[in-house]
Design a protein around this motif. Structure first.
Motif, PDB file in Angstrom:
ATOM      1  N   TYR A  33      18.385   9.650 -15.202  1.00  0.00           N
ATOM      2  CA  TYR A  33      17.266   8.871 -14.674  1.00  0.00           C
ATOM      3  C   TYR A  33      17.534   7.374 -14.888  1.00  0.00           C
ATOM      4  O   TYR A  33      18.042   6.978 -15.931  1.00  0.00           O
ATOM      5  CB  TYR A  33      15.967   9.213 -15.405  1.00  0.00           C
ATOM      6  CG  TYR A  33      15.688  10.677 -15.618  1.00  0.00           C
ATOM      7  CD1 TYR A  33      16.308  11.376 -16.644  1.00  0.00           C
ATOM      8  CD2 TYR A  33      14.780  11.361 -14.809  1.00  0.00           C
ATOM      9  CE1 TYR A  33      16.037  12.722 -16.864  1.00  0.00           C
ATOM     10  CE2 TYR A  33      14.503  12.702 -15.020  1.00  0.00           C
ATOM     11  CZ  TYR A  33      15.139  13.373 -16.049  1.00  0.00           C
ATOM     12  OH  TYR A  33      14.869  14.698 -16.248  1.00  0.00           O
ATOM     13  N   LEU A  91      16.367   0.886 -17.960  1.00  0.00           N
ATOM     14  CA  LEU A  91      16.631   1.972 -18.899  1.00  0.00           C
ATOM     15  C   LEU A  91      17.261   3.154 -18.186  1.00  0.00           C
ATOM     16  O   LEU A  91      16.858   3.518 -17.085  1.00  0.00           O
ATOM     17  CB  LEU A  91      15.327   2.439 -19.554  1.00  0.00           C
ATOM     18  CG  LEU A  91      14.620   1.435 -20.461  1.00  0.00           C
ATOM     19  CD1 LEU A  91      13.184   1.869 -20.699  1.00  0.00           C
ATOM     20  CD2 LEU A  91      15.353   1.305 -21.783  1.00  0.00           C
ATOM     21  N   ASN A 103      11.824  19.211 -19.625  1.00  0.00           N
ATOM     22  CA  ASN A 103      12.940  18.293 -19.808  1.00  0.00           C
ATOM     23  C   ASN A 103      12.612  17.237 -20.826  1.00  0.00           C
ATOM     24  O   ASN A 103      11.703  16.433 -20.623  1.00  0.00           O
ATOM     25  CB  ASN A 103      13.245  17.603 -18.490  1.00  0.00           C
ATOM     26  CG  ASN A 103      14.461  18.164 -17.826  1.00  0.00           C
ATOM     27  OD1 ASN A 103      15.290  18.794 -18.449  1.00  0.00           O
ATOM     28  ND2 ASN A 103      14.573  17.923 -16.538  1.00  0.00           N
ATOM     29  N   ILE A 104      13.330  17.194 -21.924  1.00  0.00           N
ATOM     30  CA  ILE A 104      13.198  16.103 -22.867  1.00  0.00           C
ATOM     31  C   ILE A 104      14.202  15.042 -22.467  1.00  0.00           C
ATOM     32  O   ILE A 104      15.398  15.312 -22.385  1.00  0.00           O
ATOM     33  CB  ILE A 104      13.442  16.558 -24.309  1.00  0.00           C
ATOM     34  CG1 ILE A 104      12.378  17.593 -24.725  1.00  0.00           C
ATOM     35  CG2 ILE A 104      13.427  15.366 -25.251  1.00  0.00           C
ATOM     36  CD1 ILE A 104      12.641  18.214 -26.071  1.00  0.00           C
ATOM     37  N   GLN A 105      13.708  13.841 -22.209  1.00  0.00           N
ATOM     38  CA  GLN A 105      14.583  12.749 -21.807  1.00  0.00           C
ATOM     39  C   GLN A 105      14.988  11.939 -23.019  1.00  0.00           C
ATOM     40  O   GLN A 105      14.149  11.593 -23.842  1.00  0.00           O
ATOM     41  CB  GLN A 105      13.858  11.844 -20.807  1.00  0.00           C
ATOM     42  CG  GLN A 105      13.480  12.539 -19.521  1.00  0.00           C
ATOM     43  CD  GLN A 105      12.767  11.603 -18.575  1.00  0.00           C
ATOM     44  OE1 GLN A 105      13.296  10.575 -18.178  1.00  0.00           O
ATOM     45  NE2 GLN A 105      11.556  11.948 -18.211  1.00  0.00           N
ATOM     46  N   TYR A 106      16.261  11.619 -23.093  1.00  0.00           N
ATOM     47  CA  TYR A 106      16.787  10.774 -24.157  1.00  0.00           C
ATOM     48  C   TYR A 106      17.246   9.468 -23.520  1.00  0.00           C
ATOM     49  O   TYR A 106      18.012   9.483 -22.555  1.00  0.00           O
ATOM     50  CB  TYR A 106      17.933  11.480 -24.879  1.00  0.00           C
ATOM     51  CG  TYR A 106      17.474  12.736 -25.591  1.00  0.00           C
ATOM     52  CD1 TYR A 106      17.540  13.974 -24.954  1.00  0.00           C
ATOM     53  CD2 TYR A 106      16.938  12.678 -26.866  1.00  0.00           C
ATOM     54  CE1 TYR A 106      17.096  15.127 -25.587  1.00  0.00           C
ATOM     55  CE2 TYR A 106      16.498  13.825 -27.514  1.00  0.00           C
ATOM     56  CZ  TYR A 106      16.574  15.043 -26.863  1.00  0.00           C
ATOM     57  OH  TYR A 106      16.120  16.180 -27.491  1.00  0.00           O
ATOM     58  N   PHE A 107      16.782   8.365 -24.096  1.00  0.00           N
ATOM     59  CA  PHE A 107      16.995   7.062 -23.492  1.00  0.00           C
ATOM     60  C   PHE A 107      18.127   6.285 -24.148  1.00  0.00           C
ATOM     61  O   PHE A 107      18.371   6.411 -25.354  1.00  0.00           O
ATOM     62  CB  PHE A 107      15.714   6.214 -23.599  1.00  0.00           C
ATOM     63  CG  PHE A 107      14.643   6.607 -22.627  1.00  0.00           C
ATOM     64  CD1 PHE A 107      13.797   7.669 -22.898  1.00  0.00           C
ATOM     65  CD2 PHE A 107      14.483   5.920 -21.441  1.00  0.00           C
ATOM     66  CE1 PHE A 107      12.804   8.046 -21.994  1.00  0.00           C
ATOM     67  CE2 PHE A 107      13.491   6.270 -20.537  1.00  0.00           C
ATOM     68  CZ  PHE A 107      12.658   7.341 -20.820  1.00  0.00           C
ATOM     69  N   GLY A 108      18.779   5.450 -23.348  1.00  0.00           N
ATOM     70  CA  GLY A 108      19.700   4.474 -23.862  1.00  0.00           C
ATOM     71  C   GLY A 108      18.958   3.242 -24.351  1.00  0.00           C
ATOM     72  O   GLY A 108      17.723   3.172 -24.249  1.00  0.00           O
ATOM     73  N   ALA A 109      19.717   2.263 -24.842  1.00  0.00           N
ATOM     74  CA  ALA A 109      19.124   1.042 -25.393  1.00  0.00           C
ATOM     75  C   ALA A 109      18.650   0.087 -24.304  1.00  0.00           C
ATOM     76  O   ALA A 109      17.893  -0.835 -24.581  1.00  0.00           O
ATOM     77  CB  ALA A 109      20.110   0.346 -26.311  1.00  0.00           C
TER      78      ALA A 109
ATOM     79  N   PHE B  34       4.806  14.083 -23.292  1.00  0.00           N
ATOM     80  CA  PHE B  34       5.804  13.593 -24.228  1.00  0.00           C
ATOM     81  C   PHE B  34       5.296  12.334 -24.914  1.00  0.00           C
ATOM     82  O   PHE B  34       4.694  11.468 -24.285  1.00  0.00           O
ATOM     83  CB  PHE B  34       7.109  13.275 -23.491  1.00  0.00           C
ATOM     84  CG  PHE B  34       7.655  14.431 -22.704  1.00  0.00           C
ATOM     85  CD1 PHE B  34       7.194  14.711 -21.429  1.00  0.00           C
ATOM     86  CD2 PHE B  34       8.640  15.233 -23.236  1.00  0.00           C
ATOM     87  CE1 PHE B  34       7.687  15.785 -20.703  1.00  0.00           C
ATOM     88  CE2 PHE B  34       9.148  16.312 -22.512  1.00  0.00           C
ATOM     89  CZ  PHE B  34       8.673  16.583 -21.245  1.00  0.00           C
ATOM     90  N   TYR B  36       6.744   9.019 -27.137  1.00  0.00           N
ATOM     91  CA  TYR B  36       7.923   8.261 -27.499  1.00  0.00           C
ATOM     92  C   TYR B  36       7.501   7.074 -28.355  1.00  0.00           C
ATOM     93  O   TYR B  36       6.408   6.533 -28.200  1.00  0.00           O
ATOM     94  CB  TYR B  36       8.646   7.716 -26.256  1.00  0.00           C
ATOM     95  CG  TYR B  36       9.375   8.757 -25.446  1.00  0.00           C
ATOM     96  CD1 TYR B  36       8.720   9.487 -24.460  1.00  0.00           C
ATOM     97  CD2 TYR B  36      10.735   8.987 -25.641  1.00  0.00           C
ATOM     98  CE1 TYR B  36       9.396  10.434 -23.709  1.00  0.00           C
ATOM     99  CE2 TYR B  36      11.421   9.934 -24.883  1.00  0.00           C
ATOM    100  CZ  TYR B  36      10.745  10.649 -23.923  1.00  0.00           C
ATOM    101  OH  TYR B  36      11.403  11.579 -23.180  1.00  0.00           O
ATOM    102  N   GLY B  43      15.382   1.103 -26.335  1.00  0.00           N
ATOM    103  CA  GLY B  43      14.892   2.167 -25.484  1.00  0.00           C
ATOM    104  C   GLY B  43      13.940   3.082 -26.232  1.00  0.00           C
ATOM    105  O   GLY B  43      13.935   3.126 -27.458  1.00  0.00           O
TER     106      GLY B  43
END
Lengths: 116, 113
Positions: A33, A91, A103-109, B34, B36, B43
């Motif tokens: 994404y 992002l 879906n668990i989304q994991y983000f970059g910095a 979710f 966060y 992020g």
């Protein structure tokens, strides 16, 4: 611990120039994404890939933005030409599950873009 | 129209002062909710996911709950290191069998020592 990698971290450009952002998702994650986050707001989805295919680009300003994920791994988001209103954090996120549900989304910095 | 609203926009707490953040949603076909945490210039970091009304998840000083219309993030005896923006996101049914993600604008939490 596996992470989503993004580069560059910061980008300053002038109006009408072209810019590109790169993202490498967590290994094995099929879904990728791209989000845009304006300061003080939540992330807004620009484009979603399933492997190398676009599954949702309804919010992508296609006259100036393009995105690709040619081999279904890393991805590039391009803006040409950049406008002042494009200044934001871009992002990238990835998720393991192939088709949507849970879906668990994991983000970059993120990449902080400033257009002058 | 699908919508996610978080309140309050900002919250200042003294260390040890417990409170709750709210995320209310109006979406068709909720698939998951979710939470966060996002630190300045970084992020979002995944905290919890909830899938059905009545579900609860806990992690250290944080506890997330879900009803049919809203979710709460309860913070018990917060510490200064809990200061961050907390984002809520909803996964809902999109078009042509896809899923869409809608984020709220976040709650900026500041915990004072």
């Amino acid at each position: 611990e596996a992470e989503v990698a993004q580069s560059p971290r910061y980008k300053i450009t002038e109006k009408s120039q072209a810019v590109a952002f790169w993202c490498d998702p967590i290994s094995g994650h099929a879904t990728l994404y791209w989000y845009r986050q304006i300061l003080g707001q939540g992330p807004e989805l620009l484009v979603q890939f399933q492997d190398e295919s676009v599954v949702d680009d309804s919010q992508l300003p296609k006259d100036r933005f393009s995105a690709e994920r040619l081999k279904g791994v890393d991805s590039t988001l391009k803006i040409q030409p950049a406008e002042l209103g494009d200044s934001a954090m871009y992002l990238c996120a990835s998720s393991l599950v192939r088709w949507g549900a849970k879906n668990i989304q994991y983000f970059g910095a993120g990449t902080r873009l400033s257009v002058l | 129209e699908d919508q996610v609203t978080q309140s309050p926009e900002a919250l200042r707490l003294q260390e040890g002062e417990s409170s709750s953040l709210n995320c209310s949603y109006t979406v068709s076909g909720l698939r998951g909710l979710f939470w966060y945490r996002q630190d300045p210039g970084k992020g979002p970091e995944f905290l919890f996911t909830l899938y059905s009304a009545g579900e609860e998840k806990e992690k250290e000083r944080l506890k997330a709950t879900l009803t049919k219309k809203e979710s709460f993030l309860h913070i018990t005896a917060p510490k200064p290191e809990d200061s961050a923006t907390y984002l809520c996101a909803v996964q809902a049914s999109g078009t042509s069998g896809t899923y869409k993600y809608i984020f709220g604008t976040g709650t900026r939490l500041k915990v004072l020592a």
